[in-house]
Design a protein around this motif. Structure first.
Motif, PDB file in Angstrom:
ATOM      1  N   ARG A  13      20.201 -26.305  15.315  1.00  0.00           N
ATOM      2  CA  ARG A  13      18.810 -26.095  14.904  1.00  0.00           C
ATOM      3  C   ARG A  13      17.920 -27.197  15.455  1.00  0.00           C
ATOM      4  O   ARG A  13      16.796 -26.934  15.893  1.00  0.00           O
ATOM      5  CB  ARG A  13      18.714 -25.986  13.386  1.00  0.00           C
ATOM      6  N   ILE A  16      17.235 -26.376  18.958  1.00  0.00           N
ATOM      7  CA  ILE A  16      16.229 -25.303  19.057  1.00  0.00           C
ATOM      8  C   ILE A  16      14.835 -25.882  18.893  1.00  0.00           C
ATOM      9  O   ILE A  16      13.916 -25.564  19.662  1.00  0.00           O
ATOM     10  CB  ILE A  16      16.500 -24.191  18.021  1.00  0.00           C
ATOM     11  N   ILE A  30      16.044 -18.693  24.189  1.00  0.00           N
ATOM     12  CA  ILE A  30      16.542 -19.794  23.354  1.00  0.00           C
ATOM     13  C   ILE A  30      18.058 -19.748  23.335  1.00  0.00           C
ATOM     14  O   ILE A  30      18.731 -20.763  23.533  1.00  0.00           O
ATOM     15  CB  ILE A  30      15.964 -19.704  21.920  1.00  0.00           C
ATOM     16  N   SER A  31      18.596 -18.564  23.112  1.00  0.00           N
ATOM     17  CA  SER A  31      20.036 -18.368  23.059  1.00  0.00           C
ATOM     18  C   SER A  31      20.707 -18.822  24.352  1.00  0.00           C
ATOM     19  O   SER A  31      21.709 -19.545  24.330  1.00  0.00           O
ATOM     20  CB  SER A  31      20.330 -16.891  22.788  1.00  0.00           C
ATOM     21  N   THR A  41      22.051 -17.621  17.232  1.00  0.00           N
ATOM     22  CA  THR A  41      20.712 -18.176  17.456  1.00  0.00           C
ATOM     23  C   THR A  41      19.723 -17.576  16.471  1.00  0.00           C
ATOM     24  O   THR A  41      18.911 -18.297  15.879  1.00  0.00           O
ATOM     25  CB  THR A  41      20.256 -17.910  18.905  1.00  0.00           C
ATOM     26  N   LEU A  45      17.429 -19.501  13.767  1.00  0.00           N
ATOM     27  CA  LEU A  45      15.975 -19.302  13.756  1.00  0.00           C
ATOM     28  C   LEU A  45      15.498 -18.803  12.392  1.00  0.00           C
ATOM     29  O   LEU A  45      14.427 -19.194  11.930  1.00  0.00           O
ATOM     30  CB  LEU A  45      15.563 -18.338  14.866  1.00  0.00           C
TER      31      LEU A  45
END
Length: 118
Positions: A13, A16, A30-31, A41, A45
């Motif tokens: 996280r 991310i 993002i993944s 992911t 999120l």
């Protein structure tokens, strides 16, 4: 504040959030960038969203995630007293190092002068 810390304590996280500092991204990107599957992911999120750290904006069939500024502003405000303490300590440390450097320089100049007199 505890919710923020709990959400950010998990390394994926935090990755991310660091990734989203560069701007909004779709979940697939993002993944790919953090090297997790899309379900994992999405779960991270979701947790970040529940902690109000990110918000999602649906665009057609994509979900674009971006950071919310408010929780980070709150975190920054919370850190102010800690920052002051460390700045004071670092300032004192810097003064100590400058004094030490000055003493070392004086010793070296003293040795140089005594060598010149020989």
């Amino acid at each position: 504040m505890n919710t923020t810390f709990s959400a950010l304590a998990e390394p994926n996280r935090l990755n991310i959030v660091e990734l989203l500092c560069g701007g909004p991204l779709p979940v697939g990107e993002i993944s790919d960038r953090i090297g997790l599957g899309q379900p994992q992911t999405s779960r991270h999120l979701r947790i970040l969203g529940e902690a109000n750290l990110v918000e999602v904006q649906p665009v057609a069939n994509r979900r674009i995630y971006k950071l919310r500024s408010e929780p980070f502003q709150d975190l920054d405000s919370w850190l102010i007293p800690f920052r002051r303490t460390w700045e004071e300590r670092l300032d004192r440390f810097d003064e100590f190092l400058q004094k030490l450097h000055g003493e070392q320089k004086n010793k070296e100049e003293g040795r140089s002068s005594s060598n010149d007199q020989r």
